[in-house]
Scaffold this active site. Structure first.
Site, PDB file in Angstrom:
ATOM      1  N   PRO A  19      10.503  -8.918 -57.078  1.00  0.00           N
ATOM      2  CA  PRO A  19      10.569  -9.093 -55.772  1.00  0.00           C
ATOM      3  C   PRO A  19      11.405 -10.092 -55.425  1.00  0.00           C
ATOM      4  O   PRO A  19      11.409 -11.261 -55.851  1.00  0.00           O
ATOM      5  CB  PRO A  19       9.176  -9.040 -55.146  1.00  0.00           C
ATOM      6  CG  PRO A  19       8.562  -9.562 -56.065  1.00  0.00           C
ATOM      7  CD  PRO A  19       8.984  -9.435 -57.263  1.00  0.00           C
ATOM      8  N   CYS A  20      12.397  -9.920 -54.476  1.00  0.00           N
ATOM      9  CA  CYS A  20      13.489 -10.770 -53.880  1.00  0.00           C
ATOM     10  C   CYS A  20      13.385 -10.869 -52.433  1.00  0.00           C
ATOM     11  O   CYS A  20      14.365 -10.542 -51.742  1.00  0.00           O
ATOM     12  CB  CYS A  20      14.768 -10.632 -54.446  1.00  0.00           C
ATOM     13  SG  CYS A  20      15.037 -10.861 -56.176  1.00  0.00           S
ATOM     14  N   GLN A  21      12.161 -11.224 -51.806  1.00  0.00           N
ATOM     15  CA  GLN A  21      12.087 -10.950 -50.322  1.00  0.00           C
ATOM     16  C   GLN A  21      12.877 -12.268 -49.530  1.00  0.00           C
ATOM     17  O   GLN A  21      12.971 -12.072 -48.353  1.00  0.00           O
ATOM     18  CB  GLN A  21      10.542 -11.465 -49.896  1.00  0.00           C
ATOM     19  CG  GLN A  21       9.585 -10.065 -50.719  1.00  0.00           C
ATOM     20  CD  GLN A  21       8.234 -10.436 -50.360  1.00  0.00           C
ATOM     21  OE1 GLN A  21       7.729 -11.617 -50.617  1.00  0.00           O
ATOM     22  NE2 GLN A  21       7.327  -9.411 -50.802  1.00  0.00           N
ATOM     23  N   GLY A  22      13.454 -13.020 -50.234  1.00  0.00           N
ATOM     24  CA  GLY A  22      14.466 -14.128 -49.559  1.00  0.00           C
ATOM     25  C   GLY A  22      15.412 -13.600 -49.150  1.00  0.00           C
ATOM     26  O   GLY A  22      16.282 -14.370 -48.312  1.00  0.00           O
ATOM     27  N   ILE A  23      16.031 -12.600 -49.602  1.00  0.00           N
ATOM     28  CA  ILE A  23      17.003 -11.785 -49.158  1.00  0.00           C
ATOM     29  C   ILE A  23      16.935 -10.624 -48.339  1.00  0.00           C
ATOM     30  O   ILE A  23      17.774 -10.281 -47.796  1.00  0.00           O
ATOM     31  CB  ILE A  23      17.947 -11.378 -50.511  1.00  0.00           C
ATOM     32  CG1 ILE A  23      17.229 -10.051 -51.051  1.00  0.00           C
ATOM     33  CG2 ILE A  23      18.450 -12.646 -51.155  1.00  0.00           C
ATOM     34  CD1 ILE A  23      17.967  -9.421 -52.125  1.00  0.00           C
TER      35      ILE A  23
END
Length: 915
Positions: free
Chosen positions: A520-524
């Site tokens: 998961p790359c929720q920062g983007i």
């Protein structure tokens, strides 16, 4: 049927005379992200004997509840069960996300136009005249020209005469008068095949190339042609060359040979450079000796298409020719036997969710003749872990953080080295004798056996914990104990480690053949207003990308398949996508990156995702499967990666199946009400389309061997056909949405569409209110996307598709109402849009099931990738071409079973029933 959860929380029993404050501190430090796991660290009167003696517990007393803890006897879970009813109104985040999605859709369409206008992102390398070459020594060809017959044979296009249809200004190929074998620049003689530095543009490092031609143009100028080498920073990796993955870095002397060539004037040549070809599988010592006296070396090729880093197809970099389309195909039949394949491979599914990606990969690999087994899976969501374990009972499912899983793997290797690979019997003999001599004090009790292992990286006492089963106590009294508390129980530890190693409950380096996962790359995320565009990896929400690559670096699997959203190629100039590629290449993996659309593989949704292949240099790099179905296009690829879209070339006219629509997917499912409490029911009717007949097949017909030769539970039943229950107000609203295509809140009383498609209140209609006193048309629907949205309370229709299956089912700002019923789509209907077989059962609250389905990789996409993986693993394909045309029979696998089941159905296979 829930899996054993190594990280599940259980309040510890106070033992001995006092309970250490350490356990309380652990509780406080774990409340934010996961269930609190308390570990008994009670002080002991004396050390336990080797049998596992421990101070007896004091009589059980009622204790105040600790936040985040599970009481004995409660179901293990990572978060509380919430009422499965739709919220009365969308919260601010939900509305903002909807607006972000709308903006993203508009931006995606603009990018499609920009990508078409920009054309190929490949950069033509035009050399500059060298300052030295412009002096006294005029560059010149040496010797006699190459014979006309030989020149015309070797470089035929150079001698083709321009025609009216092929004007010189439209022809990239310079025309030649004659060719030469050598030239002199600055008194240095250069020959065909020499590697050289070529003067680049201002502020650019000099180009590196291999001379393939010397020729005099029809304009009387002297030219040479170079086949280019690329430094890592010259590729799509670009600035992401300074990464360090578990000690793996980019070697500044390593370059990559490409197929790209450009013509430049002769005086752009600067000097010679010594470059050697290194076999990527060469012994490290031999490699060190080979490159010791060279300037640069190369062991892989690079291609802009699909950002590919691959083995050189033949010795000394003389790449074999590819087909003009770059597509390979295999007309051979598929493996459809009901017998399990003989060849096997192991799979670790990271960030597994409920298992969509690994399930599809295994189904596709089985079709190629490879039995791919999901041996291990890791996910933080306990409900997703339950779903995966139920459908894959032989999988070791671990409900924990990926970084703690990695830490545990390293500790497990130490334990295996100590208790399995070394002779520890003599060291433990004394402990066993001492244990027999000891007498059991009244305040001690005995470790019966160790039944689990995990790593705690959040508490004050970090390290390995064992789950202990106590003699004369039931399972509800099992506790997690730090390994230090069991230091005098080496026999029990050895027994657990040896048995665990035998069963391979945890993988060691070399055990895993394939790692798949979608970190998961929720920062983007578009809703994240505080995104770090300069250094995305410093955002904690993007750190799982690093963890994923660290696990790959540690376990060194043969193959890697990473999935992610397209935003990793868009956000911050594609920083995260470039990082992932850079990591694999630095670790000496072959790699290629492609974007695939789920609808192209037989689903009524668009859903574009990024898939990154990695393969050891000793293995064949898998291809991407070309589309088998037509699809309604939505959005496009980022410019820098526009050559990574998995699709047919514009000049090709493939025979694709007709795009699937919602009616194809779930028109056979029985009617259910807004509230459906039963998660198991009968179909009540026969399938109507080929898709429906296929999706109803049993495990064996789909070549799913999760239950071995057994059929598996619940087959033939309709599972999870439950909608999120609308609250009373929304239910009243939905019942008034007309049953017609395109219906939404605009069809309700009191709404008028004004100029520029913006909704407004109809002044001639008095505002209508619900039985609760709230307005029929909520204010948020009127103001959503500045009044231009058609989404609030939107109704889907049978002849439509959806952009993507989402993780939530609220109708406030999305089109998710069933075509003809007063409810949202059910979990099973969403699962079908993701290609999950009907036998795949989900666990958890209804909202959690929607999340599991929405977060999953579409099963048919993973299935097609699994087939390509199997082909590569078995050596039945080569890695030189990026695309693969699936066999004509691929989309109809299981046809025998489908046709058998269709015998009693009036609709022929393949015919879509009109709604």
């Amino acid at each position: 049927m829930a899996p054993s959860s190594p990280s599940s929380a259980r309040p510890t029993r106070a033992s001995g005379r006092e309970r250490s404050a350490m356990a309380e501190e652990i509780h406080q430090n774990q409340e934010e992200e996961e269930e609190v796991v308390a570990a008994s660290t009670a002080k002991r009167r004396r050390k336990a004997a080797s049998s596992g003696k421990k101070p007896k517990p004091t009589p059980k007393q009622a204790k105040p509840a600790v936040a985040g803890m599970k009481k004995k006897g409660e179901t293990e879970k990572t978060e509380p069960v919430v009422d499965d009813v739709c919220a009365e109104e969308p919260d601010e985040e939900e509305l903002a996300m909807g607006e972000e999605e709308a903006e993203a859709e508009e931006q995606a369409m603009q990018e499609v136009v920009a990508a078409v206008a920009a054309g190929s992102p490949g950069k033509k390398r035009v050399g500059r005249r060298s300052a030295a070459a412009s002096g006294d020594h005029v560059p010149e060809f040496i010797g006699s020209p190459v014979g006309a017959a030989e020149a015309h044979s070797n470089w035929p296009k150079r001698y083709e005469r321009s025609t009216a249809a092929n004007k010189p200004e439209e022809d990239d190929e310079l025309k030649a008068r004659c060719h030469y074998r050598s030239a002199k620049v600055d008194n240095i003689v250069y020959c065909l095949g020499d590697d050289v530095y070529v003067k680049a543009g201002e502020n650019e490092a000099d180009y590196i190339g291999r001379i393939t031609e010397f020729f005099e143009g029809t304009d009387r100028c002297h030219y040479f042609t170079c086949r280019w080498f690329f430094r890592a920073e010259d590729t799509v990796i670009n600035s992401l060359v300074s990464i360090n993955v578990d000690g793996h870095k980019h070697d500044p002397r390593r370059v990559f040979l490409s197929e790209e060539k450009n013509d430049n004037v002769l005086d752009c040549i600067i000097s010679k450079v010594k470059i050697v070809h290194v076999d990527p599988n060469m012994d490290p010592k031999a490699k060190a000796q080979l490159i010791e006296h060279c300037d640069l070396y190369y062991d892989m090729s690079y291609s802009v298409a699909y950002s590919t880093f691959a083995n050189i197809s033949s010795e000394n970099g003389q790449s074999g020719s590819e087909t003009a389309s770059g597509i390979s195909s295999d007309d051979a039949g598929l493996e459809t036997s009901s017998n399990m394949p003989e060849r096997t491979a192991t799979l670790l599914d990271l960030y597994s969710g409920c298992g969509g990606m690994s399930t599809g990969l295994c189904l596709g690999a089985a079709l190629s003749g490879l039995k791919l087994e999901t041996r291990w899976a890791v996910d933080l969501n306990s409900f997703a872990c339950q779903s995966l374990k139920y459908n894959h009972p032989q999988t070791e499912v671990r409900n924990e953080k990926a970084d703690e899983f990695l830490a545990l793997l390293k500790e497990w290797a130490v334990l295996c080295e100590k208790y399995v690979h070394q002779d520890v019997d003599s060291n433990l003999a004394g402990s066993e004798d001492q244990e027999d001599a000891d007498t059991l004090d009244k305040d001690e009790f005995v470790v019966q056996k160790l039944i689990g292992i995990r790593y705690d990286g959040t508490g004050r006492k970090k390290g390995v914990y064992f789950k202990v089963q106590w003699e004369e106590y039931g399972p509800e009294e099992d506790t997690w104990e730090p390994i230090d508390n069991l230091s005098d129980c080496p026999l029990k530890i050895r027994e657990f480690v040896q048995e665990g190693r035998k069963r391979k409950i945890l993988p060691l380096p070399g055990d895993v053949d394939v790692i798949c996962g979608g970190p998961p790359c929720q920062g983007i995320s578009g809703f994240n207003r505080f995104r770090n565009r300069d250094e995305p990896l410093k955002d904690e929400k993007n750190k799982q990308m690093v963890t994923f690559m660290d696990i790959v670096a540690y376990l060194k699997p043969k193959y890697v398949l990473m999935e992610n959203v397209v935003d990793i190629l868009k956000f911050a100039d594609g920083y995260l996508g470039k990082y992932a590629l850079s990591c694999l290449v630095a670790m000496k993996y072959q790699a290629r990156l492609g974007m695939m659309v789920a609808g192209c593989y037989g689903l009524p949704q668009f859903r574009m995702r990024v898939f990154l292949w990695g393969a050891l240099s000793s293995m064949v790099l898998p291809k991407y499967p070309l589309p088998t179905y037509d699809v309604v296009v939505r959005g496009g690829a980022p410019n820098a990666f526009s050559q990574c879209m998995v699709a047919y070339d514009e000049t090709q006219r493939p025979s694709l199946k007709k795009a699937l629509l919602l009616g194809d997917a779930f028109s056979d499912l029985p009617k259910v009400e807004n509230h459906q409490p039963n998660d198991v029911m009968e179909y009540g009717g026969s399938p109507k389309t080929e898709f429906q007949r296929y999706i109803r097949l049993g495990r064996k017909d789909m070549l799913d061997w999760s239950f071995g030769e057994e059929a598996g539970p619940d087959e033939g039943k309709l599972l999870d056909h439950q909608p999120l229950r609308l609250n009373n107000d929304d239910y009243e609203r939905v019942k008034q949405i007309p049953v017609k295509k395109g219906a939404n809140f605009r069809d309700l009383k009191g709404v008028k569409v004004g100029a520029n498609n913006v909704v407004e209140w109809d002044p001639e209609v008095e505002r209508v209110y619900l039985s609760s006193g709230k307005p029929l048309v909520p204010d948020y629907a009127m103001s959503f996307i500045k009044g231009k949205s058609l989404k609030p309370f939107g109704r889907l229709w049978w002849d439509q598709t959806v952009p993507t299956v989402v993780t939530r089912a609220e109708p406030h700002n999305q089109v998710i109402l069933h075509p003809t019923q007063a409810r949202v789509l059910t979990i099973r209907e969403n699962a079908r849009l993701q290609g999950f077989p009907d036998y795949y059962r989900l666990f958890g609250p209804i909202k959690e099931k929607y999340i599991q389905v929405g977060n999953a990789v579409a099963v048919p996409v993973a299935r097609a990738l699994g087939y390509c993986l199997g082909q590569a693993y078995l050596g039945e394909s080569d890695g030189s071409q990026p695309l693969y045309q699936l066999p004509a029979s691929f989309t109809s696998v299981g046809r025998t079973a489908v046709q058998a089941n269709a015998a009693s159905v009036g609709t022929p296979a393949g015919e879509v029933v009109e709604q």
